[in-house]
Design a protein around this motif. Structure first.
Motif, short mmCIF file in Angstrom:
data_model
loop_
_atom_site.label_atom_id
_atom_site.label_comp_id
_atom_site.label_asym_id
_atom_site.label_seq_id
_atom_site.Cartn_x
_atom_site.Cartn_y
_atom_site.Cartn_z
N LYS A 1 -40.30 102.69 47.38
CA LYS A 1 -41.33 103.05 48.36
C LYS A 1 -41.22 102.06 49.51
CE LYS A 1 -46.32 103.83 48.79
NZ LYS A 1 -46.18 104.78 49.82
N ASN B 1 -42.93 101.03 53.15
CA ASN B 1 -44.09 101.17 54.02
C ASN B 1 -43.78 100.55 55.37
OD1 ASN B 1 -45.78 102.16 51.89
ND2 ASN B 1 -45.99 100.05 51.17
N GLU C 1 -38.20 110.14 58.39
CA GLU C 1 -38.92 110.26 57.12
C GLU C 1 -38.28 111.35 56.26
OE1 GLU C 1 -43.55 110.44 55.63
OE2 GLU C 1 -43.07 111.03 57.68
N SER D 1 -36.05 110.80 52.65
CA SER D 1 -36.65 111.32 51.41
C SER D 1 -35.65 111.40 50.26
CB SER D 1 -37.29 112.69 51.66
OG SER D 1 -36.30 113.65 51.97
N THR E 1 -39.41 106.82 49.44
CA THR E 1 -40.60 107.42 50.03
C THR E 1 -41.01 106.52 51.18
OG1 THR E 1 -41.30 108.27 47.89
CG2 THR E 1 -42.98 108.10 49.60
N SER F 1 -43.73 105.63 54.08
CA SER F 1 -45.13 105.82 54.49
C SER F 1 -45.39 105.00 55.74
CB SER F 1 -46.09 105.36 53.40
OG SER F 1 -45.95 106.15 52.25
N ILE G 1 -48.34 103.41 57.68
CA ILE G 1 -49.73 103.03 57.44
C ILE G 1 -50.24 102.33 58.70
CG2 ILE G 1 -51.29 101.67 56.00
CD1 ILE G 1 -49.03 101.87 53.80
N LYS H 1 -53.14 96.27 53.66
CA LYS H 1 -52.43 97.53 53.42
C LYS H 1 -50.99 97.33 52.94
CE LYS H 1 -55.77 100.23 54.81
NZ LYS H 1 -56.39 101.21 53.97
N SER I 1 -42.77 96.46 52.29
CA SER I 1 -43.65 96.74 53.42
C SER I 1 -43.13 95.99 54.64
CB SER I 1 -45.07 96.30 53.12
OG SER I 1 -45.64 97.10 52.10
#
Length: 166
Positions: free
Chosen positions: A16, A18, A38, A42, A46, A48, A50, A75, A111
Motif C-alpha cells: 500500500k 500513500n 493510480e 494497481s 494500492t 491512495s 490522502i 494520516k 507513506s
C-alpha cells in the motif's frame, strides 16, 4: 535488474502506497494524470491520495507548518518518506531499490509526505525514515503529486523488470 527473487513477491502482501499531502487539487488535468498512474499502479500496489486541509487560520508560518505537520503525520503510516528540497537525491533505480528493500523486508505500507507551500515541519522531518529530494527546483504542489505518482510507477516497473524505464 531487481526481479531476482520473483517467487518471493507472490507470497508478500500487496504493498500500500500513500501520498499524504496538504490541500486539494483543483485542476482536472492533474487529477486525470494521477488517476492514470493510480490505474497503472494497481497491478503492483494500492495507491491512495490522502489530503489534509491547509492550515489557513494561522498567519504565523511556523504555527501553520506545525499544524499541517501534525495532520500529515496523523494520516501517514508505515515507512515515512518526506519530500523536501534539502533531502537526499536518489535516481529512479535507487528509489526502486529503496521500495523493493522495504517490500522484501515485509513492510507493506509506505507513506510519501508532501508539505504545504511552507514546507514540512521539523516534526515530520524528524519522523521520516527517508527525506527525499527531487532536486533544487520548486514544483507547484499539484504538479508534484503527478511527478511523484509517475516516479512510484517507474520504481515498480523497475522492480518488476518491465521496459518502461529506459
Amino acid at each position: 535488474m531487481f526481479a531476482k527473487n520473483k517467487a518471493l513477491y507472490y507470497i508478500i502482501l500487496v504493498m500500500k502506497v500513500n501520498i499524504v499531502c496538504v490541500g486539494k487539487i483543483k485542476e482536472k488535468f492533474f487529477t486525470d494524470a494521477i488517476g492514470e498512474y493510480e490505474k497503472r499502479l494497481s497491478r503492483f500496489c494500492t495507491l491512495s491520495i490522502i489530503e489534509v486541509p491547509e492550515a489557513t487560520k494561522f498567519t504565523n508560518l511556523e504555527q501553520k507548518s506545525s499544524l499541517e505537520g501534525e495532520l500529515l503525520l496523523g494520516k501517514a503510516s508505515g515507512v515515512i518518506v518526506a519530500l523536501d528540497g534539502r533531502g537526499k537525491e536518489l535516481s529512479s533505480p535507487e528509489i526502486a531499490k529503496f521500495i523493493e528493500e522495504k517490500k522484501v523486508s515485509g513492510l507493506s505500507v509506505i507513506s510519501f509526505i508532501i508539505g504545504g507551500s511552507n514546507g514540512l515541519s521539523k516534526a515530520v522531518l524528524d519522523k521520516a525514515d527517508l527525506i527525499l529530494s527531487f532536486g533544487k527546483i520548486t514544483f507547484p504542489h499539484q504538479l508534484f503529486r503527478v511527478v511523484l505518482a509517475e516516479q512510484i510507477y517507474r520504481a515498480f516497473t523497475i522492480i518488476d523488470g518491465l521496459p518502461y524505464h529506459k
